[in-house]
Motif scaffolding. Structure first.
Motif, PDB file in Angstrom:
ATOM      1  N   ALA A  28       0.917  -1.121  -0.056  1.00 23.38           N
ATOM      2  CA  ALA A  28       0.143  -0.083   0.079  1.00 23.38           C
ATOM      3  C   ALA A  28       1.009   1.368   0.013  1.00 23.38           C
ATOM      4  CB  ALA A  28      -0.880   0.018   1.272  1.00 23.38           C
ATOM      5  N   GLN A  29       1.748   1.258   0.862  1.00 27.73           N
ATOM      6  CA  GLN A  29       2.802   2.534   0.917  1.00 27.73           C
ATOM      7  C   GLN A  29       3.347   2.695  -0.401  1.00 27.73           C
ATOM      8  OE1 GLN A  29       5.224   2.696   4.317  1.00 27.73           O
ATOM      9  NE2 GLN A  29       6.790   4.160   3.256  1.00 27.73           N
ATOM     10  N   GLY A  30       3.873   1.575  -0.950  1.00 26.86           N
ATOM     11  CA  GLY A  30       4.538   1.847  -2.222  1.00 26.86           C
ATOM     12  C   GLY A  30       3.705   2.324  -3.355  1.00 26.86           C
ATOM     13  N   LEU A  31       2.463   1.936  -3.258  1.00 24.95           N
ATOM     14  CA  LEU A  31       1.447   2.349  -4.390  1.00 24.95           C
ATOM     15  C   LEU A  31       1.035   3.799  -4.176  1.00 24.95           C
ATOM     16  CD1 LEU A  31      -0.784  -0.935  -5.366  1.00 24.95           C
ATOM     17  CD2 LEU A  31       1.091   0.243  -6.465  1.00 24.95           C
ATOM     18  N   ALA A  34       3.788   6.028  -5.341  1.00 25.60           N
ATOM     19  CA  ALA A  34       3.776   5.975  -6.675  1.00 25.60           C
ATOM     20  C   ALA A  34       2.662   6.942  -7.417  1.00 25.60           C
ATOM     21  CB  ALA A  34       3.628   4.604  -7.434  1.00 25.60           C
ATOM     22  N   GLY A  35       1.767   7.283  -6.411  1.00 25.38           N
ATOM     23  CA  GLY A  35       0.747   8.319  -7.068  1.00 25.38           C
ATOM     24  C   GLY A  35      -0.464   7.919  -7.015  1.00 25.38           C
ATOM     25  N   CYS A  36      -0.680   6.609  -6.556  1.00 27.99           N
ATOM     26  CA  CYS A  36      -2.130   6.066  -6.684  1.00 27.99           C
ATOM     27  C   CYS A  36      -3.012   6.368  -5.256  1.00 27.99           C
ATOM     28  CB  CYS A  36      -1.895   4.493  -6.383  1.00 27.99           C
ATOM     29  SG  CYS A  36      -1.217   3.631  -7.845  1.00 27.99           S
ATOM     30  N   THR A  37      -4.452   6.528  -5.451  1.00 27.47           N
ATOM     31  CA  THR A  37      -5.250   6.370  -4.439  1.00 27.47           C
ATOM     32  C   THR A  37      -5.266   4.970  -3.963  1.00 27.47           C
ATOM     33  OG1 THR A  37      -6.342   8.387  -5.397  1.00 27.47           O
ATOM     34  CG2 THR A  37      -7.660   7.050  -3.741  1.00 27.47           C
ATOM     35  N   VAL A  38      -5.239   4.828  -2.588  1.00 25.50           N
ATOM     36  CA  VAL A  38      -5.106   3.480  -2.134  1.00 25.50           C
ATOM     37  C   VAL A  38      -6.331   3.299  -1.092  1.00 25.50           C
ATOM     38  CG1 VAL A  38      -3.799   1.824  -0.629  1.00 25.50           C
ATOM     39  CG2 VAL A  38      -2.726   3.103  -2.541  1.00 25.50           C
ATOM     40  N   VAL A  39      -6.972   2.093  -1.365  1.00 21.33           N
ATOM     41  CA  VAL A  39      -7.996   1.742  -0.440  1.00 21.33           C
ATOM     42  C   VAL A  39      -7.630   0.496   0.330  1.00 21.33           C
ATOM     43  CG1 VAL A  39     -10.326   0.908   0.163  1.00 21.33           C
ATOM     44  CG2 VAL A  39      -9.849   2.329  -1.815  1.00 21.33           C
ATOM     45  N   LEU A  40      -7.367   0.869   1.780  1.00 19.32           N
ATOM     46  CA  LEU A  40      -6.604  -0.544   2.901  1.00 19.32           C
ATOM     47  C   LEU A  40      -7.927  -1.225   3.054  1.00 19.32           C
ATOM     48  CD1 LEU A  40      -4.616   2.024   5.034  1.00 19.32           C
ATOM     49  CD2 LEU A  40      -3.955   0.713   3.016  1.00 19.32           C
ATOM     50  N   ALA A  53      -3.922   5.845   9.442  1.00 15.78           N
ATOM     51  CA  ALA A  53      -3.490   7.036  10.083  1.00 15.78           C
ATOM     52  C   ALA A  53      -1.805   7.411   9.760  1.00 15.78           C
ATOM     53  CB  ALA A  53      -3.683   7.197  11.709  1.00 15.78           C
ATOM     54  N   GLU A  54      -1.235   6.252   9.831  1.00 15.59           N
ATOM     55  CA  GLU A  54       0.295   6.240   9.678  1.00 15.59           C
ATOM     56  C   GLU A  54       0.438   6.547   8.086  1.00 15.59           C
ATOM     57  OE1 GLU A  54       1.588   3.011  13.000  1.00 15.59           O
ATOM     58  OE2 GLU A  54       1.300   2.520  10.860  1.00 15.59           O
ATOM     59  N   LEU A  55      -0.494   6.054   7.161  1.00  8.52           N
ATOM     60  CA  LEU A  55      -0.257   6.088   5.847  1.00  8.52           C
ATOM     61  C   LEU A  55      -0.572   7.530   5.031  1.00  8.52           C
ATOM     62  CD1 LEU A  55      -0.650   2.418   4.568  1.00  8.52           C
ATOM     63  CD2 LEU A  55       1.522   3.680   4.719  1.00  8.52           C
ATOM     64  N   GLY A  56      -1.704   8.046   5.945  1.00 13.72           N
ATOM     65  CA  GLY A  56      -2.390   9.306   5.479  1.00 13.72           C
ATOM     66  C   GLY A  56      -1.282  10.202   5.023  1.00 13.72           C
ATOM     67  N   PRO A  57      -0.266  10.660   5.635  1.00 16.44           N
ATOM     68  CA  PRO A  57       0.465  11.724   5.172  1.00 16.44           C
ATOM     69  C   PRO A  57       1.289  11.427   3.718  1.00 16.44           C
ATOM     70  CG  PRO A  57       0.855  11.327   7.402  1.00 16.44           C
ATOM     71  CD  PRO A  57       0.066  10.147   6.830  1.00 16.44           C
ATOM     72  N   ILE A  58       1.371  10.262   3.290  1.00 19.98           N
ATOM     73  CA  ILE A  58       1.897  10.113   2.181  1.00 19.98           C
ATOM     74  C   ILE A  58       0.938  10.189   0.756  1.00 19.98           C
ATOM     75  CG2 ILE A  58       2.925   8.089   0.850  1.00 19.98           C
ATOM     76  CD1 ILE A  58       3.664   6.826   3.345  1.00 19.98           C
ATOM     77  N   GLY A  59       0.010  10.152   0.982  1.00 16.62           N
ATOM     78  CA  GLY A  59      -1.305  10.153  -0.045  1.00 16.62           C
ATOM     79  C   GLY A  59      -2.583  10.106   0.232  1.00 16.62           C
ATOM     80  N   LYS A  60      -3.283  10.065  -0.780  1.00 14.72           N
ATOM     81  CA  LYS A  60      -4.738   9.753  -0.535  1.00 14.72           C
ATOM     82  C   LYS A  60      -5.157   8.224  -0.348  1.00 14.72           C
ATOM     83  CE  LYS A  60      -9.147  11.489  -3.031  1.00 14.72           C
ATOM     84  NZ  LYS A  60      -9.395  11.988  -4.325  1.00 14.72           N
ATOM     85  N   VAL A  61      -5.601   7.909   0.775  1.00 13.57           N
ATOM     86  CA  VAL A  61      -5.772   6.708   1.128  1.00 13.57           C
ATOM     87  C   VAL A  61      -7.039   6.615   2.176  1.00 13.57           C
ATOM     88  CG1 VAL A  61      -4.411   7.025   3.474  1.00 13.57           C
ATOM     89  CG2 VAL A  61      -4.798   4.751   2.638  1.00 13.57           C
ATOM     90  N   ARG A 218      20.333 -13.373   1.961  1.00 14.51           N
ATOM     91  CA  ARG A 218      19.465 -12.532   2.973  1.00 14.51           C
ATOM     92  C   ARG A 218      17.938 -13.075   3.040  1.00 14.51           C
ATOM     93  NH1 ARG A 218      17.023  -8.082   0.922  1.00 14.51           N
ATOM     94  NH2 ARG A 218      17.654  -7.689  -1.154  1.00 14.51           N
ATOM     95  N   TRP A 219      17.388 -12.585   3.984  1.00 14.03           N
ATOM     96  CA  TRP A 219      16.013 -12.438   4.116  1.00 14.03           C
ATOM     97  C   TRP A 219      15.562 -11.033   2.987  1.00 14.03           C
ATOM     98  CZ3 TRP A 219      12.046 -14.874   6.949  1.00 14.03           C
ATOM     99  CH2 TRP A 219      12.685 -16.084   7.808  1.00 14.03           C
ATOM    100  N   GLY A 220      14.337 -11.340   2.502  1.00 13.28           N
ATOM    101  CA  GLY A 220      13.828 -10.080   1.606  1.00 13.28           C
ATOM    102  C   GLY A 220      13.281  -9.231   2.849  1.00 13.28           C
ATOM    103  N   GLU A 221      13.512  -8.021   2.230  1.00 15.04           N
ATOM    104  CA  GLU A 221      12.825  -6.627   2.768  1.00 15.04           C
ATOM    105  C   GLU A 221      11.536  -6.311   2.037  1.00 15.04           C
ATOM    106  OE1 GLU A 221      13.732  -5.519   5.728  1.00 15.04           O
ATOM    107  OE2 GLU A 221      15.538  -6.767   5.699  1.00 15.04           O
ATOM    108  N   VAL A 222      10.719  -5.782   2.632  1.00 16.03           N
ATOM    109  CA  VAL A 222       9.265  -5.547   1.971  1.00 16.03           C
ATOM    110  C   VAL A 222       9.613  -4.557   1.031  1.00 16.03           C
ATOM    111  CG1 VAL A 222       7.639  -6.230   3.893  1.00 16.03           C
ATOM    112  CG2 VAL A 222       8.698  -3.974   3.841  1.00 16.03           C
ATOM    113  N   SER A 223      10.400  -3.608   1.143  1.00 12.62           N
ATOM    114  CA  SER A 223      10.756  -2.855  -0.165  1.00 12.62           C
ATOM    115  C   SER A 223      11.305  -3.526  -1.438  1.00 12.62           C
ATOM    116  CB  SER A 223      11.725  -1.580   0.483  1.00 12.62           C
ATOM    117  OG  SER A 223      12.962  -2.384   0.731  1.00 12.62           O
TER     118      SER A 223
END
Length: 255
Positions: A28-31, A34-40, A53-61, A218-223
């Motif tokens: 969700a954070q990645g999209l 990238a400029g998407c409107t995201v529905v969690l 609340a945490e993702l709100g400052p990044i974009g339209k969620v 290594r383990w993968g990172e979510v990024s």
């Protein structure tokens, strides 16, 4: 701003199931970035509200709490999202759960819970969103598969069955929806460090196995998943469908 218009998804509306924590939240954070409107989406309203609340400052969620294994709830909430937010351009079926136990001891209720959460939810969500994408003749559906779509370890046979089924559901959805201009693909994470895998990461014996089994060491990172997600969600993948893109550090490529 993107380096190529092929990867431009700014302004697209994306619905991500199971996105209040873990890999779903990272997607969700990645999209959003990238400029998407995201529905969690999630079932735990408190956890979902915190992610919102945490993702709100990044974009339209936006956030919608509902059970993606309930057909009636899926129909009602998809309709409400399209009415209130807009037409869904990108669906990411991420909801999933795990239960580890030897096959001979595996409880019936946990088998049915895994099938419902990991596989039925993708069918119900994919079917409902596709009913709206088909008349528009466009859309991207991305199912979050796993390296366990291809292989398995002791104690997780039912989980692997759900993820193997999801791979074939992805191909079947491609066959049915491709003629309507909809691309359906899978994204297959390997072993990723998230709050949901903390115990495995902390188990040094298991962690050493992961590092030794993975060419990347290594383990993968979510990024690590974001670039693949944007590719599958963007015009760059308009002639890619029915595929599973594994992001596993090379694990499936070696013995």
């Amino acid at each position: 701003m993107t380096s190529s218009p092929l990867f431009d998804i700014e302004g697209r509306i994306a619905l991500i199931t199971g996105s209040s924590r873990g890999i779903g939240r990272a997607l969700a954070q990645g999209l959003l970035e990238a400029g998407c409107t995201v529905v969690l989406n999630g079932r735990d309203e408190a956890v979902l509200a915190r992610a919102h609340a945490e993702l709100g400052p990044i974009g339209k969620v936006f956030a919608r709490a509902f059970d993606v294994t309930d057909s009636a709830a899926v129909a009602a909430h998809v309709a409400a999202i399209e009415d209130e937010v807009g037409p869904i351009d990108i669906l990411v079926n991420n909801t999933g759960t795990q239960h580890r136990a030897p096959l001979v001891d595996f409880p019936d209720e946990d088998w049915h819970r895994l099938i419902g959460t990991n596989l039925t939810s993708a069918f119900l969500m994919g079917r409902e969103v596709a009913r709206r994408m088909v008349p528009r003749r466009r859309g991207k559906i991305i199912n979050i598969c796993s390296v366990q779509s291809e292989t398995v370890r002791p104690g997780i046979a039912p989980y692997a069955a759900t993820k193997g089924g999801l791979k074939l559901l992805t191909k079947g959805m491609c066959a049915d929806l491709g003629p309507s201009g909809i691309q359906v693909n899978g994204l297959g994470p390997g072993y990723f460090a998230t709050e949901l895998t903390e115990a495995l990461v902390a188990d040094e014996e298991f962690s050493a196995w992961v590092r030794g089994r993975t060419p990347a060491g290594r383990w993968g990172e979510v990024s690590d998943l974001i670039g693949a997600l944007i590719f599958l969600a963007s015009p760059a993948s308009d002639f890619v469908s029915g595929q599973v893109l594994y992001v596993d550090g090379g694990m499936l490529s070696v013995l």
